[in-house]
Design a protein around this motif. Sequence first.
Motif, PDB file in Angstrom:
ATOM      1  N   UNK A  42       0.796  -1.233   0.000  1.00 25.26           N
ATOM      2  CA  UNK A  42       0.000   0.000   0.000  1.00 25.26           C
ATOM      3  C   UNK A  42       0.824   1.277   0.000  1.00 25.26           C
ATOM      4  N   UNK A  43       2.156   1.121   0.086  1.00 22.89           N
ATOM      5  CA  UNK A  43       2.990   2.329   0.180  1.00 22.89           C
ATOM      6  C   UNK A  43       4.223   2.168  -0.702  1.00 22.89           C
ATOM      7  N   UNK A  44       4.087   2.543  -1.954  1.00 22.30           N
ATOM      8  CA  UNK A  44       5.181   2.427  -2.906  1.00 22.30           C
ATOM      9  C   UNK A  44       6.420   3.178  -2.427  1.00 22.30           C
ATOM     10  N   UNK A  45       6.199   4.274  -1.692  1.00 25.68           N
ATOM     11  CA  UNK A  45       7.319   5.088  -1.245  1.00 25.68           C
ATOM     12  C   UNK A  45       8.184   4.382  -0.198  1.00 25.68           C
ATOM     13  N   UNK A  46       7.678   3.299   0.399  1.00 27.88           N
ATOM     14  CA  UNK A  46       8.450   2.568   1.405  1.00 27.88           C
ATOM     15  C   UNK A  46       9.455   1.587   0.799  1.00 27.88           C
ATOM     16  N   UNK A  47       9.266   1.226  -0.454  1.00 29.19           N
ATOM     17  CA  UNK A  47      10.074   0.155  -1.044  1.00 29.19           C
ATOM     18  C   UNK A  47      11.582   0.405  -0.991  1.00 29.19           C
ATOM     19  N   UNK A  48      12.069   1.618  -1.248  1.00 24.31           N
ATOM     20  CA  UNK A  48      13.526   1.800  -1.198  1.00 24.31           C
ATOM     21  C   UNK A  48      14.134   1.518   0.173  1.00 24.31           C
ATOM     22  N   UNK A  49      13.355   1.732   1.245  1.00 25.67           N
ATOM     23  CA  UNK A  49      13.909   1.617   2.598  1.00 25.67           C
ATOM     24  C   UNK A  49      13.471   0.349   3.329  1.00 25.67           C
ATOM     25  N   UNK A  50      12.681  -0.513   2.679  1.00 29.21           N
ATOM     26  CA  UNK A  50      12.117  -1.663   3.385  1.00 29.21           C
ATOM     27  C   UNK A  50      12.368  -2.937   2.597  1.00 29.21           C
ATOM     28  N   UNK A  95      19.276  -0.320   7.429  1.00 26.37           N
ATOM     29  CA  UNK A  95      19.328  -0.548   5.984  1.00 26.37           C
ATOM     30  C   UNK A  95      18.121  -1.309   5.442  1.00 26.37           C
ATOM     31  N   UNK A  96      17.540  -2.179   6.262  1.00 32.19           N
ATOM     32  CA  UNK A  96      16.461  -3.039   5.768  1.00 32.19           C
ATOM     33  C   UNK A  96      15.085  -2.648   6.289  1.00 32.19           C
ATOM     34  N   UNK A  97      14.999  -1.596   7.116  1.00 33.52           N
ATOM     35  CA  UNK A  97      13.708  -1.044   7.511  1.00 33.52           C
ATOM     36  C   UNK A  97      12.904  -1.879   8.478  1.00 33.52           C
ATOM     37  N   UNK A  98      13.567  -2.574   9.402  1.00 30.95           N
ATOM     38  CA  UNK A  98      12.854  -3.419  10.356  1.00 30.95           C
ATOM     39  C   UNK A  98      11.781  -2.648  11.120  1.00 30.95           C
ATOM     40  N   UNK A  99      12.030  -1.377  11.396  1.00 31.96           N
ATOM     41  CA  UNK A  99      11.072  -0.581  12.150  1.00 31.96           C
ATOM     42  C   UNK A  99       9.747  -0.363  11.448  1.00 31.96           C
ATOM     43  N   UNK A 100       9.716  -0.539  10.123  1.00 31.82           N
ATOM     44  CA  UNK A 100       8.457  -0.391   9.382  1.00 31.82           C
ATOM     45  C   UNK A 100       7.486  -1.532   9.681  1.00 31.82           C
ATOM     46  N   UNK A 101       8.029  -2.702  10.035  1.00 33.04           N
ATOM     47  CA  UNK A 101       7.188  -3.880  10.279  1.00 33.04           C
ATOM     48  C   UNK A 101       6.440  -3.728  11.597  1.00 33.04           C
ATOM     49  N   UNK A 102       5.114  -3.835  11.550  1.00 35.50           N
ATOM     50  CA  UNK A 102       4.331  -3.768  12.790  1.00 35.50           C
ATOM     51  C   UNK A 102       3.646  -5.094  13.108  1.00 35.50           C
ATOM     52  N   UNK A 103       4.275  -6.183  12.685  1.00 38.45           N
ATOM     53  CA  UNK A 103       3.948  -7.571  13.046  1.00 38.45           C
ATOM     54  C   UNK A 103       2.449  -7.874  13.012  1.00 38.45           C
ATOM     55  N   UNK A 104       1.814  -7.605  11.884  1.00 37.00           N
ATOM     56  CA  UNK A 104       0.404  -7.945  11.730  1.00 37.00           C
ATOM     57  C   UNK A 104       0.188  -9.421  11.407  1.00 37.00           C
ATOM     58  N   UNK A 105       1.246 -10.145  11.088  1.00 37.08           N
ATOM     59  CA  UNK A 105       1.229 -11.575  10.782  1.00 37.08           C
ATOM     60  C   UNK A 105       0.570 -11.909   9.445  1.00 37.08           C
ATOM     61  N   UNK A 106       0.296 -10.919   8.615  1.00 39.17           N
ATOM     62  CA  UNK A 106      -0.299 -11.221   7.312  1.00 39.17           C
ATOM     63  C   UNK A 106       0.657 -12.029   6.446  1.00 39.17           C
TER      64      UNK A 106
END
Length: 259
Positions: A159-167, A201-212
């Motif tokens: 849902x967030x194309x802008x996140x791809x470079x950092x995640x 570098x891999x954006x771990x903080x973006x993950x909010x563990x929704x388990x999807x």
Amino acid sequence: MSYQAHFKVWRGDADGGGLAGFDVTVNEGEVVLDIIHRLQATAAPDLAVRWNCKAGKCGSCSAEINGRPRLMCMTRMSVFDPAETITVTPMRAFPVVRDLVTDVSYNYAKAREVASFVPPPGVGPGEYRMRQQDVDRVQEFRKCIECFLCQNTCHVVRDHEENKPAFAGPRFLMRVAELDMHPLDAAAETGVDRKAAARAEHGLGYCNITKCCTEVCPEQIKITDNALIPLKERVVDRSYDPLVWLGNKIRRRGREHEA
């Protein structure tokens, strides 16, 4: 026992497209990929679809079936009501090439960003020794067939194309976790800090563990519980635990004096 089913399949390319309707015969024991092949043979010979093994091991036939990311070769027609319209669309998180084929090169770029396994120094081939519990822990992650369904369903990517470079996404954060948990990985001795890389570098903080990601994994890998949450805990311990912080500071001072 055969019956007639109604399918809606996305047709188009990078410039746009839409759903095309088809009535097609379904035979007992068939999977969605069988029906797509029948459509190619009878009604839509130019329908583009990516597939290889038809055994749930190559990961290439990923798509969205009635809105859920699935492998077409592992989705049996018997799970649907015969009167139900089956909608097959390409993975939404990645650019469409044509019809059901998407450009998944984002994933290969992210794979290259993860530092590879570093063998321990002074240990030759055949001399590696690991406890069985350590083998079991990392072996689960090695079952990944890189279907990229977890990447596709992750809303941070989807849902967030802008996140791809950092995640990096769940598949490659799982790879970082696998290497960080590996008792023989000597990356730290070469200056590679996997925990710091996961965060910066891999954006771990973006993950909010929704388990999807775990819910759609065809290999039943517990991506969230066994990889992402433990990796987050390790990163937090490294960054915020006062005893760990003090120990790191003492070690850094010791290295400075030695230099």
